[in-house]
Enzyme design. Structure first.
Site, PDB file in Angstrom:
ATOM      1  N   GLU A 222      90.500  91.493 -25.338  1.00 22.65           N
ATOM      2  CA  GLU A 222      91.004  90.593 -26.367  1.00 22.65           C
ATOM      3  C   GLU A 222      89.860  90.092 -27.260  1.00 22.65           C
ATOM      4  O   GLU A 222      88.688  90.137 -26.855  1.00 22.65           O
ATOM      5  CB  GLU A 222      91.684  89.397 -25.692  1.00 22.65           C
TER       6      GLU A 222
ATOM      7  N   HIS B 123      92.853  94.234 -30.167  1.00 22.07           N
ATOM      8  CA  HIS B 123      92.373  94.572 -28.821  1.00 22.07           C
ATOM      9  C   HIS B 123      92.452  96.081 -28.582  1.00 22.07           C
ATOM     10  O   HIS B 123      93.271  96.782 -29.146  1.00 22.07           O
ATOM     11  CB  HIS B 123      93.084  93.767 -27.727  1.00 22.07           C
TER      12      HIS B 123
END
Ligand code: PGA
Length: 240
Positions: free
Chosen positions: A142, A137
């Protein structure tokens, strides 16, 4: 991507601070994008020293990548508190020129729109500091099946909650959501300074730099940016 290899964390911190200081010296009213986490602490300590020795933050504006949802600014683990403690309280930056998303905003979606507009109104980011998570990330973007473009409200993965639980008394206390600059917001920065250290980041760094560009490894998108400088220690580069 330029890669600067350093022998250890201390040298990586010093080199990254040197690059940031050069940016501020060459353009005193720079808009600097900042990051939190363990990695930049040494760099911030170097910048505090440089300020004592004359580096001038008085015209600098900062925008941070992200903030937890639900933590007030004065909470020990809020990113606002982290930035005050590690940098802002020790340099001559104007507090009103330091910006983070407001994790306490009643309407997180509206806050994301406000933050994105704020960055645009500043004319964009001149130099963006980035770290990388173990899952690839950047900011709190994410791994996913698509790149999220603008500042947005993100549900953290179990891996990130686990990694960040070291700062809280238990994983249950880690906020489950965060506001984060999006991938396009990050890529719009004119220059990116990527700071990565430690053997635990070696595998993900290899994937990010040499693997396919995929939202499964958000940092891999940095291969598409024209001006990225990676400062990494020998441990982080050990898988390359
Ligand atoms: P770290 O975090 O510097 O604490 O490893 C980096 C990140 O999650 O982006």
């Amino acid at each position: 991507m330029r890669i600067i290899r350093t022998k250890d964390y201390a040298e990586a911190s010093a080199v990254a601070a040197e690059l940031m200081a050069a940016q501020i010296t060459l353009k005193p009213d720079s808009v600097i994008g900042l990051a939190t986490g363990s990695t930049p602490c040494g760099m911030y300590a170097n910048l505090v020293e440089k300020c004592k020795n004359g580096l001038d933050f008085s015209a600098v504006t900062t925008v941070n990548l992200d903030e937890y949802v639900g933590l007030p600014a004065e909470h020990e683990q809020s990113y606002r508190k982290f930035m005050n403690t590690n940098l802002f309280d020790h340099v001559n930056i104007k507090p009103e020129n330091t910006h983070l998303p407001n994790g306490m905003a009643e309407d997180p979606e509206a806050e994301c729109v406000r933050y994105e507009a704020l960055i645009n109104s500043l004319g964009g980011v001149d130099m963006q500091l980035l770290g990388i998570g173990h899952n690839g990330h950047i900011g709190f973007n994410e791994p996913s099946d698509r790149f999220v473009c603008d500042t947005n409200c993100i549900t953290l993965t179990a891996r990130t909650i686990e990694a960040n639980s070291r700062f809280f008394s238990s994983a249950d206390e880690v906020p489950k959501r965060a506001l984060s600059m999006g991938i396009r917001t990050i890529l719009r920065a004119k220059r990116i300074l990527l700071l990565i250290t430690g053997t635990d980041k070696a595998e993900i760094l290899k994937k990010a730099v040499y693997g396919p560009v995929t939202p499964e490894v958000p940092a891999s998108i940095l291969q598409m940016h024209p001006d990225v400088t990676l400062v990494a220690d020998a441990d982080a580069l050990s898988a390359l």
